[in-house]
Design a protein around this motif. Sequence first.
Motif, mmCIF file in Angstrom:
data_model
loop_
_atom_site.group_PDB
_atom_site.id
_atom_site.type_symbol
_atom_site.label_atom_id
_atom_site.label_comp_id
_atom_site.label_asym_id
_atom_site.label_seq_id
_atom_site.Cartn_x
_atom_site.Cartn_y
_atom_site.Cartn_z
ATOM 1 N N LEU A 207 41.141 60.893 41.289
ATOM 2 C CA LEU A 207 40.672 61.248 39.940
ATOM 3 C C LEU A 207 40.305 59.972 39.191
ATOM 4 O O LEU A 207 40.931 58.928 39.390
ATOM 5 C CB LEU A 207 41.756 61.983 39.153
ATOM 6 N N ARG A 208 39.317 60.063 38.338
ATOM 7 C CA ARG A 208 38.939 58.928 37.509
ATOM 8 C C ARG A 208 38.780 59.373 36.063
ATOM 9 O O ARG A 208 38.664 60.558 35.764
ATOM 10 C CB ARG A 208 37.619 58.314 38.000
ATOM 11 N N ILE A 209 38.730 58.391 35.184
ATOM 12 C CA ILE A 209 38.615 58.647 33.755
ATOM 13 C C ILE A 209 37.144 58.854 33.392
ATOM 14 O O ILE A 209 36.283 58.038 33.734
ATOM 15 C CB ILE A 209 39.209 57.485 32.949
ATOM 16 N N ALA A 210 36.857 59.944 32.694
ATOM 17 C CA ALA A 210 35.481 60.293 32.334
ATOM 18 C C ALA A 210 34.993 59.562 31.095
ATOM 19 O O ALA A 210 33.783 59.456 30.880
ATOM 20 C CB ALA A 210 35.370 61.803 32.112
ATOM 21 N N ASN A 211 35.915 59.051 30.283
ATOM 22 C CA ASN A 211 35.526 58.380 29.042
ATOM 23 C C ASN A 211 34.515 57.272 29.336
ATOM 24 O O ASN A 211 34.761 56.424 30.194
ATOM 25 C CB ASN A 211 36.754 57.780 28.357
ATOM 26 N N SER A 212 33.389 57.288 28.678
ATOM 27 C CA SER A 212 32.303 56.307 28.784
ATOM 28 C C SER A 212 31.375 56.539 29.974
ATOM 29 O O SER A 212 30.349 55.864 30.080
ATOM 30 C CB SER A 212 32.831 54.857 28.838
ATOM 31 N N CYS A 213 31.695 57.469 30.872
ATOM 32 C CA CYS A 213 30.763 57.807 31.946
ATOM 33 C C CYS A 213 29.632 58.668 31.377
ATOM 34 O O CYS A 213 29.746 59.252 30.297
ATOM 35 C CB CYS A 213 31.474 58.561 33.071
ATOM 36 N N GLU A 214 28.548 58.768 32.120
ATOM 37 C CA GLU A 214 27.407 59.558 31.675
ATOM 38 C C GLU A 214 27.289 60.815 32.542
ATOM 39 O O GLU A 214 27.442 60.750 33.768
ATOM 40 C CB GLU A 214 26.122 58.738 31.774
ATOM 41 N N PHE A 215 27.015 61.950 31.885
ATOM 42 C CA PHE A 215 26.909 63.232 32.566
ATOM 43 C C PHE A 215 25.627 63.936 32.151
ATOM 44 O O PHE A 215 25.150 63.782 31.022
ATOM 45 C CB PHE A 215 28.119 64.125 32.234
ATOM 46 N N ASP A 216 25.088 64.718 33.080
ATOM 47 C CA ASP A 216 23.888 65.489 32.791
ATOM 48 C C ASP A 216 24.088 66.901 33.320
ATOM 49 O O ASP A 216 24.156 67.108 34.528
ATOM 50 C CB ASP A 216 22.669 64.841 33.459
ATOM 51 N N GLN A 217 24.229 67.865 32.411
ATOM 52 C CA GLN A 217 24.419 69.269 32.779
ATOM 53 C C GLN A 217 25.573 69.461 33.765
ATOM 54 O O GLN A 217 25.456 70.146 34.776
ATOM 55 C CB GLN A 217 23.126 69.824 33.372
ATOM 56 N N VAL A 219 27.022 67.201 35.692
ATOM 57 C CA VAL A 219 27.003 66.338 36.871
ATOM 58 C C VAL A 219 27.164 64.891 36.412
ATOM 59 O O VAL A 219 26.466 64.437 35.494
ATOM 60 C CB VAL A 219 25.689 66.496 37.664
ATOM 61 N N MET A 220 28.077 64.151 37.055
ATOM 62 C CA MET A 220 28.273 62.759 36.712
ATOM 63 C C MET A 220 27.080 61.949 37.235
ATOM 64 O O MET A 220 26.788 61.958 38.422
ATOM 65 C CB MET A 220 29.585 62.244 37.325
ATOM 66 N N THR A 221 26.381 61.241 36.335
ATOM 67 C CA THR A 221 25.192 60.488 36.722
ATOM 68 C C THR A 221 25.396 58.985 36.686
ATOM 69 O O THR A 221 24.632 58.247 37.304
ATOM 70 C CB THR A 221 24.013 60.852 35.792
ATOM 71 N N ARG A 222 26.390 58.516 35.949
ATOM 72 C CA ARG A 222 26.617 57.069 35.844
ATOM 73 C C ARG A 222 28.075 56.806 35.533
ATOM 74 O O ARG A 222 28.589 57.244 34.506
ATOM 75 C CB ARG A 222 25.736 56.494 34.732
ATOM 76 N N MET A 223 28.766 56.135 36.464
ATOM 77 C CA MET A 223 30.173 55.823 36.239
ATOM 78 C C MET A 223 30.285 54.466 35.555
ATOM 79 O O MET A 223 29.675 53.489 35.987
ATOM 80 C CB MET A 223 30.945 55.810 37.559
ATOM 81 N N ARG A 224 31.063 54.427 34.499
ATOM 82 C CA ARG A 224 31.313 53.192 33.762
ATOM 83 C C ARG A 224 32.806 53.042 33.481
ATOM 84 O O ARG A 224 33.495 54.044 33.271
ATOM 85 C CB ARG A 224 30.572 53.196 32.423
ATOM 86 N N PRO A 225 33.312 51.832 33.424
ATOM 87 C CA PRO A 225 34.694 51.644 32.978
ATOM 88 C C PRO A 225 34.819 52.068 31.518
ATOM 89 O O PRO A 225 33.902 51.841 30.728
ATOM 90 C CB PRO A 225 34.907 50.129 33.121
ATOM 91 N N PRO A 226 35.921 52.702 31.143
ATOM 92 C CA PRO A 226 36.090 53.108 29.737
ATOM 93 C C PRO A 226 35.995 51.908 28.797
ATOM 94 O O PRO A 226 36.541 50.846 29.082
ATOM 95 C CB PRO A 226 37.493 53.734 29.715
ATOM 96 N N ARG A 227 35.317 52.098 27.682
ATOM 97 C CA ARG A 227 35.169 51.011 26.716
ATOM 98 C C ARG A 227 36.451 50.795 25.914
ATOM 99 O O ARG A 227 36.799 49.660 25.584
ATOM 100 C CB ARG A 227 34.011 51.317 25.762
ATOM 101 N N GLN A 228 37.136 51.892 25.583
ATOM 102 C CA GLN A 228 38.376 51.765 24.812
ATOM 103 C C GLN A 228 39.513 51.300 25.714
ATOM 104 O O GLN A 228 39.591 51.670 26.891
ATOM 105 C CB GLN A 228 38.719 53.101 24.159
#
Length: 484
Positions: A207-217, A219-228
């Motif tokens: 499992l990973r943290i979704a905060n700051s990742c990008e999703f489209d409908q 679907v996860m489209t871009r994984m990013r480390p959480p900013r906070q």
Amino acid sequence: MDSTFWEILRNIFETGIFVYGAVLLGTYALLALFSIIAVRAYAKKGESQQVEMLLKSPLAPGITVLAPAYNEGLTIIYNVRSLMTLVYPRYEIIVINDGSTDNSLEQLIEAFELVAVDFAYNVKIPTQPVRHVYKSSNPAYALLTIIDKVNGKSKADAVNAGINAASYDYFVCTDVDCILHEHTLVELIKPVMQEPHKRVIATGATLRIANSCEFDQGVMTRMRPPRQLLPRFQEVEYIRAFVLGKMGWSLINCVPNVSGGLGLFDKEVAIRCGGYDFSSFGEDMELMTRMCRYACDNKIDYAIRYVPRTLCWTEAPVTVRIFGRQRTRWARGLAQLMHAHFSMFMHPRYGRMGMIIFPYNFFFELLAPIVEAVGIVFYITGAVLGLINWPTAVLLLLFIYTYSVMITTLAILWDQLTFRYYKSWREVIYLCATPLMEMFLYHPLIVFFSLRGYFHFLTKKKSSWGNMQRRGFQQQASGTAAAN
């Protein structure tokens, strides 16, 4: 006399801490080695041909996806649509509306054109009453079933209702606020089909943290480390726990638990051991323990497997208050589990669960916060009395700090080198800087909330599961990821 007493007490304590710490650090080193072996074995198997064959096979085992929901109106439509993007030949989705007091059910009825239907609901596990079962009048949503039930005051009661309604032999339990990879069901069922001798009763994944990742409908489209910072600490913790810890345990068939956020389970074994315990604050670990206990009692040669690939993204708490409520509940659940199943401790009848997993959880999960708290009090007292050998103490602290940073950094780098989740090494370095602060900012919170959870368990404090205040994935998505 007082000086002699303190000297003896200090020697006993320091010897005990040395042995305790040496065993723990040695265990982490072994898990790191086991994890590398397990992840390399997974990567070498390849997946494209197997995935294609499984997706085309009508003989693929059927899977029921269970998603309990309570007051998830902000994200429920978005997340149910995400579940419907899963790619698998035989599956169904059951969303259990656990007596929500917001407009979750009304949104579902409108968005998916639901109507109440007569449904053969077979009560194998007792739950709070089911009020209605809904199916869509639109064939496009034929795989979706909505159960509306009286609130059971726990996720466990809602999932048990879903198990009762499940059509297939395996079920995947997730949270309705999670976003799943489209091939989640394929990845989770593969260990079941690939195991030649043992009965795989459960499979988990990273499992990973979704905060700051990008999703489209959905679907996860871009994984990013959480900013906070707080969610980023949790991201680091998840990578270490799943990629290094659980993959290491998986190699020797000693997985301690499958996360409640995402796990595939053998429905027959889950039902026979009574399903989820609605009174437990750690229902996922408690179910796993009883499933293992049932398998040992009935001479089932079982296995629990983990998949190193990230298949699920979940929204992490962003405030200390909500984070503390979550971790207090987890710690209380662990204490409940140890108390309820302590007869398994070092019992040869329960194999690896009794001889390895249970002792590890007891000494290095349950007792660790207590040992740390006692150690802090001891050294503060020793410092006041002038009994601390400061050069040795500083060297020891530096070693522990460096070792913990090294282990966590190894897990992050190994994960990135294997799966390339982050598009730039700048993001990886940004994430690798987080463990440098973990010991001073994040770890004390974990210890404090764990102790509070134990206190609530001992005092039988009345607590509820609570409801995390969701921000919603729409706010994090870009471009076409608009609100539904």
